[in-house]
Design a protein around this motif. Structure first.
Motif, PDB file in Angstrom:
ATOM      1  N   VAL A 149     -23.603  35.256 -30.405  1.00 62.83           N
ATOM      2  CA  VAL A 149     -23.122  35.142 -28.807  1.00 62.83           C
ATOM      3  C   VAL A 149     -24.058  35.725 -27.352  1.00 62.83           C
ATOM      4  CG1 VAL A 149     -21.030  36.031 -27.204  1.00 62.83           C
ATOM      5  CG2 VAL A 149     -20.476  35.445 -29.217  1.00 62.83           C
ATOM      6  N   LEU A 150     -24.139  36.608 -28.247  1.00 70.77           N
ATOM      7  CA  LEU A 150     -25.916  36.742 -27.028  1.00 70.77           C
ATOM      8  C   LEU A 150     -26.796  35.996 -27.027  1.00 70.77           C
ATOM      9  CD1 LEU A 150     -25.795  40.995 -27.135  1.00 70.77           C
ATOM     10  CD2 LEU A 150     -24.547  39.691 -25.470  1.00 70.77           C
ATOM     11  N   GLU A 151     -27.445  35.678 -28.224  1.00 73.77           N
ATOM     12  CA  GLU A 151     -28.539  34.816 -28.311  1.00 73.77           C
ATOM     13  C   GLU A 151     -28.255  33.314 -27.408  1.00 73.77           C
ATOM     14  OE1 GLU A 151     -29.013  34.204 -32.542  1.00 73.77           O
ATOM     15  OE2 GLU A 151     -29.773  36.404 -32.258  1.00 73.77           O
ATOM     16  N   GLU A 152     -26.999  32.944 -27.921  1.00 71.50           N
ATOM     17  CA  GLU A 152     -26.267  31.828 -27.634  1.00 71.50           C
ATOM     18  C   GLU A 152     -26.189  31.462 -25.950  1.00 71.50           C
ATOM     19  OE1 GLU A 152     -23.910  30.004 -29.125  1.00 71.50           O
ATOM     20  OE2 GLU A 152     -24.900  29.836 -31.752  1.00 71.50           O
ATOM     21  N   GLU A 165     -23.212  34.467 -16.191  1.00 71.37           N
ATOM     22  CA  GLU A 165     -23.338  33.591 -17.830  1.00 71.37           C
ATOM     23  C   GLU A 165     -21.882  33.423 -18.469  1.00 71.37           C
ATOM     24  OE1 GLU A 165     -27.483  35.763 -18.928  1.00 71.37           O
ATOM     25  OE2 GLU A 165     -25.728  36.826 -18.352  1.00 71.37           O
ATOM     26  N   PHE A 166     -21.147  33.884 -18.021  1.00 69.83           N
ATOM     27  CA  PHE A 166     -19.728  34.230 -19.248  1.00 69.83           C
ATOM     28  C   PHE A 166     -18.980  32.957 -18.513  1.00 69.83           C
ATOM     29  CE2 PHE A 166     -14.955  34.783 -18.576  1.00 69.83           C
ATOM     30  CZ  PHE A 166     -15.019  35.247 -20.203  1.00 69.83           C
ATOM     31  N   ARG A 172     -17.612  25.509 -20.894  1.00 68.26           N
ATOM     32  CA  ARG A 172     -18.168  24.398 -22.155  1.00 68.26           C
ATOM     33  C   ARG A 172     -17.149  25.376 -23.325  1.00 68.26           C
ATOM     34  NH1 ARG A 172     -23.685  26.318 -24.864  1.00 68.26           N
ATOM     35  NH2 ARG A 172     -22.998  28.423 -24.178  1.00 68.26           N
ATOM     36  N   ALA A 173     -15.990  26.038 -22.903  1.00 68.25           N
ATOM     37  CA  ALA A 173     -15.030  25.802 -23.685  1.00 68.25           C
ATOM     38  C   ALA A 173     -13.615  25.111 -23.479  1.00 68.25           C
ATOM     39  CB  ALA A 173     -14.266  27.280 -23.318  1.00 68.25           C
TER      40      ALA A 173
END
Length: 184
Positions: A149-152, A165-166, A172-173
């Motif tokens: 999750v953090l990487e993406e 960022e959130f 995208r959801a």
């Protein structure tokens, strides 16, 4: 609850309409649900009654939600999970079909921000995953998913997610708006 006077004044009803995503009829329905949770308290204190977490968490609409405690804490006045009618109305207004995506995103962020520091850090993401999956993932799996999750999602690579960022993740959801919904 025979007439609107037992709920609040006409002016208060208008104010509730102005600050929620509900119609007058929906506000009265929400009050009816609120009063059913603790008839004695509401008869005694009216819309100023404060319901305990246990009273609210037994609602059919919230009983199966893994974030019920966090939701109640976020919407309570001081994080104690006790809800006045104003808190209760806000909660169901934000989770209603009428609430816009950006408002829902802001409250989702608060709910997932377990430590209340204004960021979704590794611990917040792990707590969110544990709420969502229960005991289905072992610690190593939770840590791996959190890392992914953090990487993406952590665009500035500071080890935590900001609200911006959130919001980017939420945008995208496409099903977010439908899953962040409680029908009352």
């Amino acid at each position: 609850m025979g007439n609107s006077q037992s709920v609040c004044t006409e002016v208060q009803l208008e104010e509730y309409q102005d600050c929620t995503f509900f119609t007058r009829k929906e506000i009265l329905h929400v009050y009816k649900r609120f009063s059913e949770l603790s008839v004695e308290k509401v008869q005694r204190d009216g819309y100023k009654a404060r319901l305990d977490y246990g009273e609210v968490s037994n609602m059919t609409e919230l009983k199966e939600n893994p974030f019920t405690r966090r939701i109640c804490c976020v919407f309570s006045d001081n994080g104690d999970c006790k809800l006045s009618f104003d808190n209760f109305l806000d909660l169901f207004s934000i989770f209603s079909e009428g609430a816009p995506r950006d408002v829902k995103a802001a409250y989702a962020f608060k709910i997932y921000d377990f430590d209340g520091d204004g960021w979704l850090n590794r611990s917040d993401i792990e707590n969110t995953l544990r709420c969502l999956t229960g005991d289905q993932l072992v610690d190593r799996e939770v840590q791996e998913v959190t890392q992914k999750v953090l990487e993406e999602s952590d665009l500035d690579e500071d080890g935590r997610l900001s609200f911006v960022e959130f919001e980017h993740v939420i945008s995208r959801a496409p099903d977010f708006i439908n899953t962040f919904h409680i029908r009352i």
